[in-house]
Design a protein around this motif. Structure first.
Motif, PDB file in Angstrom:
ATOM      1  N   LEU A 180       0.829  -1.197   0.000  1.00 26.41           N
ATOM      2  CA  LEU A 180       0.000   0.000   0.000  1.00 26.41           C
ATOM      3  C   LEU A 180       0.863   1.246   0.000  1.00 26.41           C
ATOM      4  O   LEU A 180       0.520   2.249  -0.633  1.00 26.41           O
ATOM      5  N   GLU A 181       2.008   1.161   0.684  1.00 19.10           N
ATOM      6  CA  GLU A 181       2.913   2.313   0.683  1.00 19.10           C
ATOM      7  C   GLU A 181       3.434   2.607  -0.718  1.00 19.10           C
ATOM      8  O   GLU A 181       3.592   3.770  -1.106  1.00 19.10           O
ATOM      9  N   ALA A 182       3.676   1.512  -1.488  1.00 15.47           N
ATOM     10  CA  ALA A 182       4.160   1.716  -2.854  1.00 15.47           C
ATOM     11  C   ALA A 182       3.072   2.304  -3.739  1.00 15.47           C
ATOM     12  O   ALA A 182       3.349   3.077  -4.659  1.00 15.47           O
ATOM     13  N   TYR A 183       1.810   1.931  -3.450  1.00 11.49           N
ATOM     14  CA  TYR A 183       0.700   2.458  -4.245  1.00 11.49           C
ATOM     15  C   TYR A 183       0.448   3.919  -3.912  1.00 11.49           C
ATOM     16  O   TYR A 183       0.120   4.719  -4.787  1.00 11.49           O
ATOM     17  N   LEU A 184       0.557   4.254  -2.622  1.00  8.23           N
ATOM     18  CA  LEU A 184       0.316   5.628  -2.183  1.00  8.23           C
ATOM     19  C   LEU A 184       1.640   6.388  -2.119  1.00  8.23           C
ATOM     20  O   LEU A 184       2.187   6.650  -1.049  1.00  8.23           O
ATOM     21  N   ARG A 185       2.118   6.733  -3.286  1.00  7.49           N
ATOM     22  CA  ARG A 185       3.368   7.509  -3.372  1.00  7.49           C
ATOM     23  C   ARG A 185       3.131   8.750  -4.219  1.00  7.49           C
ATOM     24  O   ARG A 185       2.432   8.694  -5.237  1.00  7.49           O
ATOM     25  N   TRP A 186       3.724   9.845  -3.780  1.00  8.79           N
ATOM     26  CA  TRP A 186       3.585  11.106  -4.500  1.00  8.79           C
ATOM     27  C   TRP A 186       4.965  11.721  -4.720  1.00  8.79           C
ATOM     28  O   TRP A 186       5.902  11.498  -3.930  1.00  8.79           O
TER      29      TRP A 186
ATOM     30  N   PHE B 152       0.574  17.620  -5.706  1.00  6.53           N
ATOM     31  CA  PHE B 152       1.597  16.571  -5.670  1.00  6.53           C
ATOM     32  C   PHE B 152       1.064  15.373  -6.450  1.00  6.53           C
ATOM     33  O   PHE B 152       0.054  14.755  -6.059  1.00  6.53           O
ATOM     34  N   LEU B 153       1.732  15.067  -7.538  1.00  7.86           N
ATOM     35  CA  LEU B 153       1.290  13.979  -8.403  1.00  7.86           C
ATOM     36  C   LEU B 153       1.589  12.611  -7.785  1.00  7.86           C
ATOM     37  O   LEU B 153       2.692  12.389  -7.259  1.00  7.86           O
ATOM     38  N   ARG B 154       0.610  11.726  -7.865  1.00  9.64           N
ATOM     39  CA  ARG B 154       0.847  10.350  -7.416  1.00  9.64           C
ATOM     40  C   ARG B 154       1.513   9.567  -8.551  1.00  9.64           C
ATOM     41  O   ARG B 154       1.231   9.782  -9.718  1.00  9.64           O
ATOM     42  N   TYR B 155       2.409   8.660  -8.144  1.00 12.11           N
ATOM     43  CA  TYR B 155       3.096   7.854  -9.176  1.00 12.11           C
ATOM     44  C   TYR B 155       3.185   6.414  -8.736  1.00 12.11           C
ATOM     45  O   TYR B 155       2.929   6.079  -7.572  1.00 12.11           O
TER      46      TYR B 155
ATOM     47  N   ALA C 223      -6.835  17.648   0.011  1.00 11.60           N
ATOM     48  CA  ALA C 223      -7.918  17.052  -0.791  1.00 11.60           C
ATOM     49  C   ALA C 223      -7.310  16.176  -1.879  1.00 11.60           C
ATOM     50  O   ALA C 223      -6.117  16.315  -2.223  1.00 11.60           O
ATOM     51  N   PHE C 224      -8.144  15.254  -2.438  1.00 10.73           N
ATOM     52  CA  PHE C 224      -7.699  14.335  -3.497  1.00 10.73           C
ATOM     53  C   PHE C 224      -8.656  14.410  -4.681  1.00 10.73           C
ATOM     54  O   PHE C 224      -9.875  14.517  -4.506  1.00 10.73           O
ATOM     55  N   ASP C 225      -8.076  14.326  -5.879  1.00 11.63           N
ATOM     56  CA  ASP C 225      -8.927  14.152  -7.055  1.00 11.63           C
ATOM     57  C   ASP C 225      -9.182  12.658  -7.259  1.00 11.63           C
ATOM     58  O   ASP C 225      -8.781  11.816  -6.441  1.00 11.63           O
ATOM     59  N   ASN C 226      -9.857  12.308  -8.362  1.00 10.18           N
ATOM     60  CA  ASN C 226     -10.204  10.901  -8.561  1.00 10.18           C
ATOM     61  C   ASN C 226      -9.012  10.019  -8.952  1.00 10.18           C
ATOM     62  O   ASN C 226      -9.154   8.799  -9.063  1.00 10.18           O
ATOM     63  N   GLN C 227      -7.861  10.615  -9.162  1.00 13.61           N
ATOM     64  CA  GLN C 227      -6.629   9.868  -9.414  1.00 13.61           C
ATOM     65  C   GLN C 227      -5.742   9.816  -8.179  1.00 13.61           C
ATOM     66  O   GLN C 227      -4.610   9.338  -8.247  1.00 13.61           O
ATOM     67  N   LEU C 228      -6.261  10.295  -7.064  1.00 11.84           N
ATOM     68  CA  LEU C 228      -5.530  10.363  -5.800  1.00 11.84           C
ATOM     69  C   LEU C 228      -4.294  11.255  -5.878  1.00 11.84           C
ATOM     70  O   LEU C 228      -3.336  11.065  -5.119  1.00 11.84           O
ATOM     71  N   ASN C 229      -4.333  12.236  -6.778  1.00 11.93           N
ATOM     72  CA  ASN C 229      -3.305  13.285  -6.713  1.00 11.93           C
ATOM     73  C   ASN C 229      -3.622  14.154  -5.499  1.00 11.93           C
ATOM     74  O   ASN C 229      -4.786  14.378  -5.150  1.00 11.93           O
TER      75      ASN C 229
END
Length: 507
Positions: free
Chosen positions: A192-198, A504-507, A484-490
């Protein structure tokens, strides 16, 4: 009795008129009678007078078609005997000698018939053919029985084979499931940490770094951030006394509450120092108009609001008053609204149309014990637990207060009000946000960072800003207030003193 004479009580034996092929029998009559088929010998006689004597026929020289030493009774039966012997009634018992051949033309009324026959002439005509027919019928019956037995065997074998195939299929399926589970366990699945990275370096989406302004794309201490279902970002522009709606695709903003020029006021079309707000499913706004000490309701696209709680411009501790309303949340079913009352150290509950509220959390004075609140700011309603998540700003912690309870439980931060820059500490957290997976994000205002708390964890991870160090470059924040988050979790951050919205862009 003299040989060659026929006594008066002798019987006449009639010959059948029908001719058949000659049959040569080299065996004795008992042998014929002892066939595999149960038969009887029927002697058909016609007495000339009442007789109990015996006919003795001794003409052995006239032809080969005669019978010698035949002892008969008026009507009797010879039954098959497994011992290959024939029992003759005692009163007429004689030895029967069959050494002569039987010819069809001179055959007497002696026939072999089935037991089930009725004794008619048609049944007595051909004993040999009847015998063979009976054997053939027996063979057919045996063959049918054999086929039935074979069919039963084949059916049983088919059933056993089908059962075996089903069992084999089940075993193969179990083996396949085990292999797939082992493969899944050994496959490297991103955590999950790898998925939630910005990215640590942000993009300035709106605002001018460090410069206050009242144009449509500038801010003066931006505070709250909320996305609507269309993907538009709403921002409470605290120092400009307005709520801005921004299209993040073309980077244009419009004022949807308050005055576009940033002027403050007390009438229904003005705001004064708004902090946080709530958007309902119809895009109506509930605004904490903080300096005006009231809660404003603005219909979608309306040019003025309605006061639904508080007394405009008059702060206080009464149940109809606030002393700096700050955070706001709504119950999804009852439409009751909840407001964190900053300087009264409490959370109030108001039903629609009722200007008098109820203290639902805190209200026991300023403090750090679990029955008190300390300058609460951000507020979030958790419907799954029927509780509030409160940013207890002055005590530097995040707490949960279940509706109906008289105290809170700690979620993160210090339970004694201590501040710090470590992974388990805060320094005046301003607001709290959850993602769709239930992870918690905290705007740690005086630490100039955004902290991520994964579900069930008490240690936070810094995902934006540098702990304890303010700044204005792309990797730094300066008193952040909201996330706040958009639908891409940015990730979007209200970077208050830097007068900007960072992405902050998620990658």
């Amino acid at each position: 009795m003299t040989e060659g004479r026929m006594p008066a009580n002798r019987l006449s034996i009639e010959k059948l008129p029908r001719h058949r092929n000659s049959l040569n029998h080299q065996s004795s009559l008992p042998t014929i009678l002892n066939t595999q088929m149960s038969s009887v010998i029927h002697v058909s006689v016609r007495p000339r007078q009442s007789v109990r004597s015996i006919l003795n026929h001794n003409n052995n020289k006239e032809s080969n078609n005669s019978l010698s030493h035949l002892t008969v009774h008026q009507k009797f039966q010879f039954h098959q005997n497994p011992s290959k012997s024939i029992n003759i009634p005692n009163e007429t018992e004689r030895n029967i000698d069959h050494q002569n051949n039987i010819n069809n033309q001179s055959t007497s009324n002696i026939h072999i018939i089935d037991k089930d026959r009725s004794g008619t002439i048609e049944a007595l005509r051909n004993p040999i053919n009847d015998h063979h027919r009976s054997i053939n019928n027996k063979k057919k019956q045996n063959f049918i029985e054999y086929c039935c037995r074979c069919s039963r065997r084949r059916a049983l074998m088919s059933f056993i084979t089908l059962l075996y195939l089903i069992l084999l299929g089940i075993i193969l399926a179990i083996i396949l499931i085990i292999i797939m589970r082992k493969t899944k366990k050994t496959t490297n699945i991103p955590s999950l940490e790898a998925y939630l990275r910005w990215n640590t370096s942000a993009i300035t989406l709106l605002g001018t770094i460090g410069i206050r302004g009242n144009t449509s794309y500038q801010f003066y201490n931006p505070c709250g951030l909320v996305f609507d279902s269309f993907g538009d970002l709403y921002i409470s522009d605290n120092g400009n006394n307005r709520i801005q709606k921004c299209n993040i695709r073309n980077l244009t903003c419009t004022t949807v509450a308050g005055q576009a020029n940033g002027m403050s006021g007390t009438n229904m079309s003005y705001l004064y120092g708004p902090t946080f707000f709530h958007i309902d499913i119809n895009y109506n706004l509930y605004i904490a108009d903080s300096t005006n000490q009231r809660i404003q309701f603005w219909n979608y696209e309306a040019s003025y609001g309605t006061n639904i709680a508080g007394v405009t411009g008059s702060g206080g501790s009464g149940l109809n008053q606030f002393a700096g309303p700050y955070g706001i949340a709504m119950h999804p079913n009852s439409n009751a609204i909840y407001i964190s009352d900053f300087n009264n150290n409490r959370v109030m509950k108001y039903f629609p149309g009722n200007l008098t509220g109820t203290v639902i959390a805190g209200g026991n004075g300023l403090g750090i014990n679990n029955t008190q609140l300390n300058h609460p700011t951000g507020l979030l309603f958790d419907s799954s637990t029927n509780s509030f998540i409160i940013s207890n700003n002055g005590a530097s912690n995040i707490v949960r207060w279940k509706i109906g309870d008289s105290k809170w439980t700690i979620i993160a931060g210090s339970s004694t009000g201590l501040t710090g820059t470590g992974s388990i500490s805060f320094n005046h957290p301003e607001s709290v946000t959850y993602d769709p997976m239930g992870n918690m994000y905290v705007a740690d205002e005086f630490n100039h960072r955004i902290q991520l708390y994964l579900v069930g964890q008490s240690n936070g991870t810094t995902i934006a800003g540098i702990s304890g160090i303010p700044g204005n470059n792309s990797t730094m924040l300066y008193y952040p207030t909201s996330v706040a988050f958009d639908n891409q979790l940015n990730l979007y951050v209200a970077d208050q003193v830097n007068q900007r919205i960072q992405k902050f862009l998620r990658y």
